[in-house]
Write an enzyme that holds these catalytic residues in place. Structure first.
Site, PDB file in Angstrom:
ATOM      1  N   ARG A  80     -58.756  82.869 -84.580  1.00 37.50           N
ATOM      2  CA  ARG A  80     -58.534  83.967 -85.746  1.00 37.50           C
ATOM      3  C   ARG A  80     -60.138  84.285 -86.105  1.00 37.50           C
ATOM      4  NH1 ARG A  80     -55.108  80.419 -89.763  1.00 37.50           N
ATOM      5  NH2 ARG A  80     -56.521  78.979 -88.866  1.00 37.50           N
ATOM      6  N   ASP A 139     -62.645  86.269 -89.070  1.00 37.03           N
ATOM      7  CA  ASP A 139     -62.738  86.628 -90.469  1.00 37.03           C
ATOM      8  C   ASP A 139     -62.798  88.181 -90.886  1.00 37.03           C
ATOM      9  OD1 ASP A 139     -62.808  83.938 -90.490  1.00 37.03           O
ATOM     10  OD2 ASP A 139     -64.992  83.802 -90.802  1.00 37.03           O
ATOM     11  N   TYR A 185     -68.642  83.182 -79.238  1.00 36.43           N
ATOM     12  CA  TYR A 185     -68.869  84.217 -80.059  1.00 36.43           C
ATOM     13  C   TYR A 185     -70.296  84.737 -79.675  1.00 36.43           C
ATOM     14  CZ  TYR A 185     -65.232  83.408 -83.372  1.00 36.43           C
ATOM     15  OH  TYR A 185     -63.918  83.541 -84.040  1.00 36.43           O
ATOM     16  N   ARG A 239     -71.636  82.276 -88.541  1.00 38.55           N
ATOM     17  CA  ARG A 239     -72.399  83.110 -89.512  1.00 38.55           C
ATOM     18  C   ARG A 239     -73.626  82.371 -90.093  1.00 38.55           C
ATOM     19  NH1 ARG A 239     -68.068  86.449 -92.734  1.00 38.55           N
ATOM     20  NH2 ARG A 239     -70.042  86.803 -94.174  1.00 38.55           N
TER      21      ARG A 239
END
Length: 263
Positions: free
Chosen positions: A46, A48, A106, A193
């Site tokens: 998932r 964000d 990522y 992040r």
């Protein structure tokens, strides 16, 4: 299916009770029209609010009979321009988009230049002051391995355990772009992040190179630094056993492929 999307106009992947627009809600509506029945999707990881994906893997159950090409083209005709199906294939019942994943990946893209980039403003995070990517890369290596990543998880993260295994992490520069590339068995809420925010402070010289390891040892999000913006974050891959025969494609986003070829 493999899905690509620009997440800047959506409140993340997951359907929400508030009814706000999410990737999952839009995608399920489109697939359901092609299947002629309601469809529930499962994704590999998932994302964000505001986060993008180049290779989000999903699965759904259906009794509808369509050719792979029909699923791809038919669904794309029902989707907005910022979401697209890249590939579709009927899988056996052993495949699960989430639980069959061995590794997720990522990339966080930083535009490091005094003047902001207008065209890709939603696709990169702009940092105007100089960043030393070599120092950032060095600092990040302490994160490789199995650790308690409490410092790098959001305060409202709902994961049962803060322990994750980072299998590889790098920071490289391509012209004015810096790319943070992270592979792990899984990620906590805002984990990439938060790592990016710490490395940016180190790359700017505001913090020493060993600050990242120090924060990791604290296991305390309150000491973890600033969360980097969502704009530069991409879910770029989910790795499965070769028996499932998913296609191999260049790691995105696509504009980086050109930069890497040039470099």
């Amino acid at each position: 299916m493999i899905v690509e999307y620009d997440g800047s106009g959506y409140f993340g992947w997951q359907v929400q009770k508030t009814g706000v627009t999410t990737i999952q809600s839009v995608l399920e509506e489109a697939i359901s029209q092609v299947a002629n029945h309601p469809v529930d999707t499962i994704c590999s990881g998932r994302t964000d609010s505001g986060v993008h994906a180049c290779r989000q893997v999903i699965h759904f159950d259906t009794n509808a009979r369509r050719k792979d090409y029909g699923w791809t083209v038919g669904t794309n005709t029902k989707l907005p321009d910022d979401i697209s199906i890249q590939w579709a294939k009927e899988m056996n019942h052993h495949f699960h988009a989430r639980f069959s994943t061995r590794e997720r990946r990522y990339r966080y893209v930083i535009y490091n230049y005094p003047i902001p980039h207008s065209i890709l403003r939603n696709g990169m995070t702009w940092i105007k002051y100089p960043l030393d990517h070599q120092v950032m890369h060095q600092a990040a290596q302490c994160l490789v391995g199995t650790h308690d990543f409490s410092t790098f998880r959001a305060a409202n993260c709902q994961a049962a355990s803060p322990v994750r295994t980072i299998k590889g992490i790098s920071v490289e520069r391509y012209g004015n772009m810096l790319v943070l590339d992270v592979r792990a068995d899984g990620f906590l809420y805002h984990m990439v992040r938060n790592i990016a925010g710490v490395l940016i402070d180190i790359g700017s010289g505001r913090q020493p190179v060993d600050w990242c390891g120090y924060l990791l040892s604290l296991c305390d999000r309150n000491r973890g630094g600033v969360t980097a913006k969502a704009a530069g974050l991409y879910f770029v891959d989910a790795i499965y056993d070769s028996v499932f025969e998913l296609p191999e494609t260049p790691v995105g986003p696509n504009f980086l492929t050109w930069m890497q070829d040039k470099g």
